[in-house]
Design an enzyme around this catalytic site. Structure first.
Site, mmCIF file in Angstrom:
data_model
loop_
_atom_site.group_PDB
_atom_site.id
_atom_site.type_symbol
_atom_site.label_atom_id
_atom_site.label_comp_id
_atom_site.label_asym_id
_atom_site.label_seq_id
_atom_site.Cartn_x
_atom_site.Cartn_y
_atom_site.Cartn_z
ATOM 1 N N HIS A 366 -11.224 28.691 12.826
ATOM 2 C CA HIS A 366 -10.998 29.613 13.759
ATOM 3 C C HIS A 366 -9.603 29.724 14.166
ATOM 4 O O HIS A 366 -9.157 30.621 14.398
ATOM 5 C CB HIS A 366 -12.034 28.909 15.030
ATOM 6 C CG HIS A 366 -12.331 30.260 16.037
ATOM 7 N ND1 HIS A 366 -12.955 29.926 16.959
ATOM 8 C CD2 HIS A 366 -11.736 31.387 16.019
ATOM 9 C CE1 HIS A 366 -12.916 30.959 17.669
ATOM 10 N NE2 HIS A 366 -12.168 31.877 17.285
ATOM 11 N N CYS A 678 -10.809 42.530 0.104
ATOM 12 C CA CYS A 678 -10.634 42.186 1.504
ATOM 13 C C CYS A 678 -9.974 40.770 1.682
ATOM 14 O O CYS A 678 -10.190 40.237 2.747
ATOM 15 C CB CYS A 678 -11.938 42.410 2.346
ATOM 16 S SG CYS A 678 -13.322 41.541 1.758
#
Length: 762
Positions: A366, A678
């Site tokens: 994160h 991606c």
């Protein structure tokens, strides 16, 4: 064996806590000699400046030989162990053909010999040996112990080399005192120069290494404040529990209070601080000493007091850490720590953060996602960096290569300053491309999309002129909330993304957790998480999670119809069929409830080798394909890119990866099926050129990289790129592939700086 394991723990603890390598080696040979009951224990370290092994510490041989006695690669058993890079266990070393007599060290009376190499990251640092007078081989357990200890010692020696704490032992040939470099995993590109601001975690006494502080009064004040806080905490706890605990149980608080009041403990810490040792370092070293002292006692009651000392030391340390954490963060700081959670980062002013460096963490954490979204150069997994000792020191963070520099020479600092100036000029010049299409010189259109997941991504993506969202990471809201978000909460988050990019497409990936992406409230503990329960496997096992998320996406797309749903970590046809059934069920349910939604386009991510060979079958079921180059590279190469020990092997330009990418796009183009990429490869200007050459016409990346990629693609010809990429497929080494592509682009007039390739400073 248990005794040896206990000895190993004590030796490693004592050596790690030493203030320099000389003291560490001295402690090691003394403790090993005594613990193994051998007659001699010695450490020889390799000096590449003179091509010899130098005796650096010994217990049992002549101390006069330390730093003076040396052996070549071909001399004695030490040289033999170094050549073979494997242990040598002899009953009588004097009978071995490689025996080499060195009169100056007094080893004539020794016979049994066990010597093991000290190796760090494939580099031989030296030899650790033990000897005894008996004619007898060492046991298998003793050999295993010494091999394990040498592995631990290797990291300590490498750390000492890197930090310049060799205590004048310059013969080791380590890095110079200037331009010290630490390596990690590049997680967010860019370069930054600033002063380190250490973010202290919930650390233990054993994890503290020796460090100094120039501000002695401030350190004494910190220590006294921590002592006072713990004393109050103990008194309050005793008063609160007086009616609930028996007198003998309450006595523990009195014991702790007595230890704190004893000047032999607190006084010892203060004396160390007065000698310029930092407060937490002085405390840890003192308390570790007391713990070891009590553990060595024969009396059972006194031996148990070791845990009391450890607990008390930890209490005081926690207070010290809290006190240090209260400091404000100056502008331009480089956050430095063991592992900085996204929660802690969220409490800090991001505008003051120039870069982030941690000894742990991964490119998919994160924190890394936040750093990329905020365009903060970040290096994680820098295992060898002595983060506790660099607070306030100037560092340079190279987020392109994953390097952190300390004590720069004038020349090297000038290089990075010039690099920063050039980068600012280059980035400012990219703004002119915002309104221009993503296309090659010969007019081939390339869709340039963004990867998002945070609210901040929306503004940055719009400012870059993105053609849409190629990957919306829906797991980020799940990570941020600390619980499963409701359908209504998810719908609001998804609606803001769809509205912000309307009418451009927004591709939302269903919840992708597992591997290195975990939820605190839904932990997944596995021995091999990347081959375990992750991605679509989790949500298909929990259809209630999947169906609620899809319903939220569909509701968010009402009257917009720019939603595309993407399924992660697909490995079989059955998984796609099961997912499609749930999506159609969600559409039916909402229509039945009066919410008129259409079935969106659905695609799958090609991320694992099995999916590469099922592309044709997938295309009969779905509307588009998207290659997740990060995981595809990881699984094809069997390399965890977040593991610093093998991160250097991870390379999306590996020929096996390029050939897999070619198979996917060829099948997709033949069936007129949209295929995009991606992963990080798409956001690398060099990688984007290779992908366009392979046949890809849709690339999704971080918003920070979009204009860089657009700049390069507008300077090349698609036909030329195809010829170059076809040539790359015949090469067998990723480094050669990169250099070949760089050379071709240079010849085509594209400067290296546009590609994110930094000029050499070696």
């Amino acid at each position: 064996m248990a005794d040896l394991l206990n000895l190993l723990r004590k030796v490693v603890e004592a050596v790690t806590g030493a203030r320099d390598l000389k003291l560490a080696l001295g402690r090691l040979v003394s403790m090993v000699g005594l613990g193994m009951k051998v007659d001699a224990c010695s450490v020889f370290l390799w000096d590449p400046n003179v091509d010899r092994y130098v005796l650096m510490a010994t217990e049992g041989l002549s101390a006069a030989g330390i730093g003076k006695v040396s052996l070549s690669k071909n001399e004695g058993m030490i040289g033999l162990v170094g050549k073979r890079e494997e242990p040598l266990n002899l009953a009588d070393s004097a009978l071995h053909p490689n025996y080499y007599h060195v009169p100056a060290i007094g080893e004539d009376q020794f016979h049994g010999l066990l010597a093991v190499p000290i190796i760090h990251n494939r580099r031989l640092l030296g030899i650790l040996s033990v000897q005894r007078g008996l004619i007898k081989r060492f046991s298998d357990e003793e050999e295993a112990f010494l091999v394990t200890l040498s592995a631990q010692l290797a990291g300590i020696i490498a750390h000492a080399e890197a930090t310049g704490t060799l205590s004048g032992m310059d013969m080791l040939g380590g890095q110079a005192q200037n331009d010290i470099r630490f390596s990690g995993v590049a997680c967010a590109s860019g370069v930054a120069i600033g002063r380190a601001h250490v973010v202290m975690p919930a650390i233990t006494l054993d994890s503290i290494r020796y460090s100094t502080s120039a501000d002695i009064p401030a350190e004494l004040k910190r220590f006294d404040k921590a002592i006072a806080a713990v004393q109050k905490e103990l008194a309050d706890s005793r008063d609160r529990l007086q009616s609930e605990l028996r007198p003998e149980e309450l006595a523990l608080f009195d014991v702790y209070a007595g230890i704190i009041d004893d000047q032999a403990v607190a006084g010892a810490v203060r004396e160390k601080i007065k000698l310029s040792e930092s407060a937490h370092s002085a405390l840890a070293d003192t308390m570790r000493g007391y713990v070891q002292h009590f553990e060595a006692m024969e009396d059972g009651y006194l031996r148990e007091r070791a845990s009391d000392m450890r607990d008390l030391g930890q209490r005081i340390l926690s207070r010290l850490v809290e006190e240090q954490a209260d400091r404000s963060i100056p502008m331009g700081s480089i956050l430095l720590g063991e592992e900085i959670s996204a929660t802690v980062f969220g409490l800090l002013p991001p505008g003051n953060v120039a870069a982030i460096v941690c000894t742990q963490g991964s490119a998919n954490s994160h924190l890394a996602i936040l750093a990329r979204a905020l365009d903060i150069p970040t290096v994680l997994g820098a295992q060898d960096i002595p983060w506790q000792e660099l607070d306030g020191k100037e560092l340079v963070v190279d987020g392109y290569r994953g390097h952190v520099y300390f004590q720069l020479s004038v020349e090297r600092r000038a290089y990075f300053e010039e690099l920063l100036r050039d980068e600012k000029v280059r980035v400012s010049g990219l703004d002119a491309l915002i309104g221009l299409p993503g296309e090659t010189i010969d007019g081939v259109a390339i869709d340039l999309l963004v990867n998002t997941g945070l609210q901040t991504d929306i503004i940055r993506s719009q400012e870059s002129g993105a053609d849409g969202v190629g990957l919306f990471r829906t797991e980020i809201p799940f990570m941020m909330l600390g619980r499963f978000p409701s359908e209504e909460e998810q719908a609001k988050i998804y609606r803001s993304q769809l509205e912000a990019f309307y009418p451009r497409p927004v591709t939302m990936r269903t919840l992708d957790i597992g591997g290195d992406k975990s939820l605190d409230y839904f932990p997944i503990k596995e021995d091999n998480p990347f081959l375990g329960w992750r991605g679509l496997r989790v949500t298909l096992d929990h259809p209630e999670i999947f169906i609620v998320q899809v319903r939220a996406m569909l509701r968010a797309s009402l009257n917009l119809n720019n939603l595309r749903i993407m399924l992660p970590m697909v490995t079989s046809i059955g998984e796609v069929e099961e997912s499609l059934a749930l999506i159609h069920r969600a559409v039916y349910e909402l229509n039945d409830e009066g919410v008129r939604v259409d079935t969106p386009l659905v695609g799958v991510m090609i991320e694992v080798p099995s999916a590469v060979y099922l592309v044709k079958e997938f295309m009969t079921l779905v509307d588009f394909l998207s290659v997740g180059s990060n995981d595809l590279t990881q699984y094809i190469l069997a390399v965890d890119r977040n593991n610093p020990r093998v991160a250097g092997i991870y390379d999306s330009m590996h020929p096996a990866v390029l050939k897999a990418l070619k198979i996917i796009v060829t099948e997709g183009n033949a069936a007129n099926m949209p295929v995009s990429v991606c992963g990080e490869l798409a956001g690398d200007p060099l990688g984007a050129v290779a992908l366009v050459g392979l046949g890809y016409r849709s690339l999704s990346m971080s918003s920070a990289n979009l204009l860089r990629v657009k700049s390069v693609l507008r300077q090349i010809d698609a036909g030329w790129a195809e010829n170059v990429s076809n040539g790359l497929l015949s090469l067998d080494d990723p480094k050669v592939i990169r250099s070949t592509l760089q050379l071709a682009l240079q010849k085509a007039g594209v400067p290296l700086t546009s590609l994110g390739v930094l000029p050499s400073h070696s």
